[in-house]
Design a protein around this motif. Structure first.
Motif, short mmCIF file in Angstrom:
data_model
loop_
_atom_site.label_atom_id
_atom_site.label_comp_id
_atom_site.label_asym_id
_atom_site.label_seq_id
_atom_site.Cartn_x
_atom_site.Cartn_y
_atom_site.Cartn_z
N GLU A 84 0.66 -1.18 -0.02
CA GLU A 84 0.04 -0.18 -0.05
C GLU A 84 0.92 1.16 0.02
OE1 GLU A 84 -4.22 1.39 0.79
OE2 GLU A 84 -3.68 -0.75 0.69
N THR A 85 0.60 2.26 -0.82
CA THR A 85 1.28 3.58 -0.75
C THR A 85 0.25 4.55 -0.41
OG1 THR A 85 0.82 4.09 -3.10
CG2 THR A 85 2.55 2.86 -2.65
N MET A 86 0.68 5.70 0.16
CA MET A 86 -0.38 6.67 0.34
C MET A 86 0.48 8.12 0.03
SD MET A 86 0.17 6.83 4.60
CE MET A 86 1.74 7.44 5.22
N LEU A 87 -0.70 9.01 -0.24
CA LEU A 87 0.16 10.49 -0.60
C LEU A 87 0.12 11.28 0.72
CD1 LEU A 87 0.42 12.31 -2.98
CD2 LEU A 87 -2.16 12.73 -2.84
N THR A 88 1.23 11.87 0.55
CA THR A 88 1.59 12.75 1.76
C THR A 88 1.96 14.06 1.27
OG1 THR A 88 3.96 12.29 1.67
CG2 THR A 88 2.81 10.81 2.88
N ALA A 89 2.08 15.10 2.00
CA ALA A 89 2.46 16.34 1.70
C ALA A 89 3.71 16.27 0.67
CB ALA A 89 2.70 17.33 2.89
N ASP A 90 4.61 15.40 1.05
CA ASP A 90 5.81 15.42 0.41
C ASP A 90 5.81 14.31 -1.05
OD1 ASP A 90 7.42 16.75 1.94
OD2 ASP A 90 7.68 15.32 3.39
N GLY A 91 4.48 13.87 -1.28
CA GLY A 91 4.23 13.14 -2.42
C GLY A 91 3.99 11.63 -2.10
N TRP A 92 4.08 10.92 -2.88
CA TRP A 92 4.01 9.19 -2.62
C TRP A 92 4.71 8.69 -2.00
CZ3 TRP A 92 -1.07 7.63 -3.61
CH2 TRP A 92 -1.80 8.11 -4.16
N THR A 93 4.47 7.85 -0.91
CA THR A 93 5.43 7.13 0.00
C THR A 93 4.59 5.81 0.19
OG1 THR A 93 6.73 7.23 2.07
CG2 THR A 93 4.27 8.06 2.17
N PHE A 94 5.68 4.81 0.31
CA PHE A 94 5.34 3.43 0.76
C PHE A 94 4.62 3.37 2.01
CE2 PHE A 94 6.41 -0.40 3.04
CZ PHE A 94 5.97 -1.45 2.23
N SER A 95 3.39 2.74 2.33
CA SER A 95 2.88 2.54 3.74
C SER A 95 3.14 1.26 4.37
CB SER A 95 1.42 2.76 3.57
OG SER A 95 0.81 2.51 4.73
N HIS A 96 2.78 0.13 3.76
CA HIS A 96 3.21 -1.19 4.33
C HIS A 96 2.91 -2.11 3.42
CE1 HIS A 96 -1.38 -0.33 4.91
NE2 HIS A 96 -1.53 -1.54 4.88
N PHE A 97 3.32 -3.35 3.67
CA PHE A 97 3.05 -4.58 3.20
C PHE A 97 1.86 -5.34 4.12
CE2 PHE A 97 7.78 -4.46 1.80
CZ PHE A 97 7.23 -4.23 0.46
N PHE A 98 0.97 -6.27 3.46
CA PHE A 98 0.22 -6.69 4.16
C PHE A 98 -0.22 -8.33 3.41
CE2 PHE A 98 -2.48 -4.04 1.76
CZ PHE A 98 -3.54 -4.93 1.42
N GLU A 99 -0.97 -9.09 3.96
CA GLU A 99 -1.54 -10.16 3.49
C GLU A 99 -2.83 -10.57 4.24
OE1 GLU A 99 0.71 -14.08 5.35
OE2 GLU A 99 1.85 -12.90 4.05
N GLY A 100 -3.51 -11.46 3.90
CA GLY A 100 -4.80 -11.85 4.48
C GLY A 100 -5.99 -12.16 3.44
N PRO A 101 -7.18 -12.05 3.94
CA PRO A 101 -8.27 -12.48 3.12
C PRO A 101 -8.54 -11.46 2.20
CG PRO A 101 -9.24 -11.66 5.32
CD PRO A 101 -7.55 -11.94 5.36
N TYR A 102 -8.29 -10.35 2.06
CA TYR A 102 -8.69 -9.48 0.92
C TYR A 102 -7.72 -9.77 -0.20
CZ TYR A 102 -11.81 -6.67 3.92
OH TYR A 102 -12.65 -6.28 4.60
N LEU A 103 -6.46 -10.51 -0.05
CA LEU A 103 -5.84 -10.48 -1.10
C LEU A 103 -6.18 -11.48 -2.07
CD1 LEU A 103 -2.89 -10.04 -2.15
CD2 LEU A 103 -2.10 -11.96 -0.74
N SER A 104 -6.55 -12.71 -1.51
CA SER A 104 -7.44 -13.71 -2.51
C SER A 104 -8.64 -13.13 -2.89
CB SER A 104 -7.52 -15.10 -1.78
OG SER A 104 -8.24 -14.91 -0.64
N SER A 105 -9.61 -12.15 -2.22
CA SER A 105 -10.60 -12.01 -2.56
C SER A 105 -10.60 -10.93 -3.48
CB SER A 105 -11.25 -11.38 -1.27
OG SER A 105 -12.70 -11.08 -1.53
N THR A 106 -9.54 -10.12 -3.69
CA THR A 106 -9.31 -9.08 -4.47
C THR A 106 -8.93 -9.87 -6.09
OG1 THR A 106 -8.35 -7.54 -3.11
CG2 THR A 106 -7.92 -7.16 -5.10
#
Length: 195
Positions: A84-106
């Protein structure tokens, strides 16, 4: 019909590639599948993540805002995590890695969408009021993926786990699902109070 996956902003993709290249970021991620993956890790299928801040009663236009971009991280033929990335005042930045049910569901919802006979631009729509995430299939394939609101004819596919009373992986037109979501948020009458 193939989905018209919008290109992610180049700085967002760069931050994910930098995180994947960082042994510290991968090692400290709470994603065992990512840490144990063998071979190259590739970010694919960038999807803009929008948030529906408030579910409005039928007749009102829903308001959404872009909060980030999500990339599926593949190792070989399978997705092992998401970034996941997110927009900050300085531009786009990496937020975090994750796994779980939403991954296969997506992935499942994207396969479903590819089998439909209508071209769509895929997005993710988070509905915090219901703890719900949907694949948002926007009908305007040329639209700017960073803005816009769900059109009544757009399709929402609730991802699993979906809230009680809303079936996961069942496509709904926005015009049909918004009233159901509104009902889910209506407070139940108190016992002994007039109906």
């Amino acid at each position: 019909m193939p989905l018209h996956v919008p290109p992610a902003p180049a700085p967002a993709l760069r931050t994910v590639l930098m995180a994947l290249g960082s042994p510290t970021a991968v090692r400290e991620a709470r994603t065992p599948a990512l840490r144990s993956a063998q071979g190259p890790l590739n970010p694919e299928l960038p999807l803009p993540v929008h948030v529906l801040d408030q579910i409005v009663p039928s007749g009102g236009a829903p308001y959404t805002r872009l909060t980030g971009w999500r990339f599926l991280i593949r190792s070989g033929e399978r997705a092992v995590a998401a970034a996941e990335t997110m927009l900050t005042a300085d531009g786009w930045t990496f937020s975090h890695f994750f796994e779980g049910p939403y991954l296969s569901s997506t992935e499942r919802a994207l396969r479903q969408a590819e089998s439909m006979h209508t071209p769509f631009q895929p997005r993710l729509l988070s509905i915090p009021e219901l703890y719900m995430l949907t694949l948002w299939l926007h009908g305007d394939t040329d639209a700017d993926a960073s803005s816009g609101t769900p059109l009544p004819t757009d399709v929402l596919v609730p991802l699993a786990p979906a809230p009680p009373g809303i079936a996961a992986h069942r496509p709904h037109r926005v015009a049909d699902l918004l009233p159901v979501m509104t009902l889910r948020l209506s407070p139940a009458p108190l016992l002994g109070s007039p109906a």
